[in-house]
Scaffold this motif. Sequence first.
Motif, PDB file in Angstrom:
ATOM      1  N   ASN A  74      10.556  27.673  69.654  1.00 56.61           N
ATOM      2  CA  ASN A  74      12.241  28.110  68.734  1.00 56.61           C
ATOM      3  C   ASN A  74      11.341  30.000  69.191  1.00 56.61           C
ATOM      4  O   ASN A  74      12.971  30.401  68.621  1.00 56.61           O
ATOM      5  CB  ASN A  74      12.238  27.528  67.599  1.00 56.61           C
ATOM      6  CG  ASN A  74      12.101  26.170  67.530  1.00 56.61           C
ATOM      7  OD1 ASN A  74      13.789  26.054  68.001  1.00 56.61           O
ATOM      8  ND2 ASN A  74      11.498  25.238  67.315  1.00 56.61           N
ATOM      9  N   TRP A  97      16.882  30.648  64.340  1.00 59.21           N
ATOM     10  CA  TRP A  97      15.888  29.287  63.504  1.00 59.21           C
ATOM     11  C   TRP A  97      16.874  28.251  62.999  1.00 59.21           C
ATOM     12  O   TRP A  97      16.049  27.271  62.067  1.00 59.21           O
ATOM     13  CB  TRP A  97      15.049  29.983  62.698  1.00 59.21           C
ATOM     14  CG  TRP A  97      14.299  30.529  62.789  1.00 59.21           C
ATOM     15  CD1 TRP A  97      14.417  32.333  63.364  1.00 59.21           C
ATOM     16  CD2 TRP A  97      12.721  30.904  63.463  1.00 59.21           C
ATOM     17  NE1 TRP A  97      13.330  33.255  63.816  1.00 59.21           N
ATOM     18  CE2 TRP A  97      11.828  31.731  64.437  1.00 59.21           C
ATOM     19  CE3 TRP A  97      12.283  29.841  64.385  1.00 59.21           C
ATOM     20  CZ2 TRP A  97      10.978  31.949  64.586  1.00 59.21           C
ATOM     21  CZ3 TRP A  97      10.732  29.780  64.212  1.00 59.21           C
ATOM     22  CH2 TRP A  97      10.806  31.216  65.460  1.00 59.21           C
ATOM     23  N   THR A  98      17.642  28.046  62.556  1.00 59.16           N
ATOM     24  CA  THR A  98      18.607  27.230  62.167  1.00 59.16           C
ATOM     25  C   THR A  98      19.066  26.120  62.863  1.00 59.16           C
ATOM     26  O   THR A  98      19.725  27.205  64.629  1.00 59.16           O
ATOM     27  CB  THR A  98      19.771  27.848  61.274  1.00 59.16           C
ATOM     28  OG1 THR A  98      20.286  28.526  61.349  1.00 59.16           O
ATOM     29  CG2 THR A  98      19.045  28.042  60.336  1.00 59.16           C
ATOM     30  N   PRO A  99      19.938  25.033  63.028  1.00 56.20           N
ATOM     31  CA  PRO A  99      20.365  24.328  64.155  1.00 56.20           C
ATOM     32  C   PRO A  99      22.502  25.046  64.324  1.00 56.20           C
ATOM     33  O   PRO A  99      22.309  25.239  63.373  1.00 56.20           O
ATOM     34  CB  PRO A  99      20.601  22.949  63.856  1.00 56.20           C
ATOM     35  CG  PRO A  99      18.932  22.750  62.853  1.00 56.20           C
ATOM     36  CD  PRO A  99      18.983  24.532  62.336  1.00 56.20           C
ATOM     37  N   THR A 126      16.556  21.651  66.448  1.00 55.20           N
ATOM     38  CA  THR A 126      16.495  23.629  66.239  1.00 55.20           C
ATOM     39  C   THR A 126      16.040  24.158  68.099  1.00 55.20           C
ATOM     40  O   THR A 126      17.062  25.003  68.553  1.00 55.20           O
ATOM     41  CB  THR A 126      15.645  24.193  65.564  1.00 55.20           C
ATOM     42  OG1 THR A 126      15.832  24.149  64.179  1.00 55.20           O
ATOM     43  CG2 THR A 126      16.088  26.049  65.818  1.00 55.20           C
TER      44      THR A 126
END
Length: 581
Positions: A28, A39-41, A399
């Motif tokens: 990621n 860093w977030t979906p 993610t």
Amino acid sequence: MARSTTERKAIRSLVWLLVIIIALIAANGASVLFNNGQWTPKLALDLEGGTQITLSPQLASGEAVTAEQLERAVAIIRQRVDASGVSEAEINTQGNQNIVVSIPGEPDDATRERISSSAKLEFRPVLLADLPSADTIDEPGADGDGTDPSASPSADPGAAPSDAPSAEPTPSVAPTDASDLAWITPEIQERFDTFDCATVNAVGANVAPTDEPLITCEQDGSIKYILGPVEVEGERISDARAGLIASSTGVTTNEWGVFIEFDGEGTTQFRAVTERLVTFTDVRNQFAIVLDGSVISAPRTNVAITDGRPQISGNFTEESALTLADQLKFGALPIGFQIQSSENISATLGVSQLQSGIIAGIVGLILVALYAFFQYRALGGVVLASLIVAGIVTYLIITYLSNQQGFRLSLAGVAGLVISIGVIADSFIVYFERIRDELRDGRSVDGAVEAGWKRAWRTILISDVINFLAAAVLFVLAVGNVRGFAFTLGITTIVDLIVVALFTHPLMQLLARTKFFGSGHPLSGLDPQALGAVYRGRAQFRAPVGVTSTKVASSSREAQKRQTIAERKAAESSGEGKGSR
């Protein structure tokens, strides 16, 4: 003190889990640094909003689109959007005329091209060109007649040069085949002479009749052609893939191309055409591959293609080759489309619904934790720690898929994650109950952990396999947001197996060696009184207290009874002796 084999195995499993987590974090991080990841979906259309693209059909004058054509176009566009890595898209018809495509976020140019391009592929023979083409079309593999695919045909002294227009023909008979120059009538010749590739939109030519000649250009406008009628339709393609082209000696080059496979009818048609074209030595030896009315390649036919597996070569990049292969693989749209409008749309559910879903997950986690601590005492901490680790792994996987594969989290996907809390907790319950059963049978704590794991693992594996198969079937058969639910449920099922095998069981192996759990402390969840047995040391148990008291009482009654009988016999014996005297 040296560690035992069990402890070493447990530590090794925990290290492997740590390696997996670090690898996911690194992957990621690389996406964030090099591929504009985050860093977030990414969120789906119902939670974030996106872009709405309206497609209008390109039709010839007097024609109308049919419902069947629209349904087929919607199915093909949905396949293209899914293949591009965009998930949770919505494709619908509008007013029995247009197609509306709603995509989360802002689509890039490649995605827009996939959506709007009709990918109407046609194979037409070249009748006339203003410049020669040096491309070649090779058969991937040895051909049946031993002809060298790379060999160039000999020059025909009587052939007209391919860089000069031929004289204006005045045919007195109908053309005999698609390569017959009789197709070039004075009117077509005049149109060809005045045709300007720089100012005329050749893409609009995709509505030209298939049984008539076509005047068009290369996609970059460098070469102008008169092409014969269509001889092989793009619908005859059964598969298409992109890859590096191999030379005639079998060595892989750095040139990208598209490899095509025809169906049975297409193979027969293409063989007949290439067998005819290979006999020509002028420009008519070329075979134009026409995509949406523009020539993407006009290779020379150096050998007859008998197996229905030609390859398209040219100035392809990896991206353009993959895009073309996807377009051809998922079929040609029955009609051409162009983008009529593109506008931003707001989220249908919004952030508040996402927050509600997250709150529901937290509440579910708290309830599971409370039940675990109530039922299993300190073992509830193992349940909670395992759920936290499962949540971390799941978050990192989602993610990563969001950054690399275009996955987007919808509200249905959030529901799948909430439900997975119970699915994962079921595995821990099965494991702990197996351990307690082994303790009731007289095993020590560490022995019960190992024996219980062997019995529980089969049950957990079968349960998760069934859950995964159900999620996979739902993902394949469903469309829209339901696929998001199935996807997250399938992911968490796999995570459950990983966490139970690499975290929960190794942690229990280590805890069984501690004094708190190994001695059966009342708060450990392995309370002897609750299990119906009293622990007196490793692998040593005595009968429960209630059972012992019963046995003692019974023994006392038996002793008293025997004593009474003995006294009675003694008295009778004494009486008989007195009488005899």
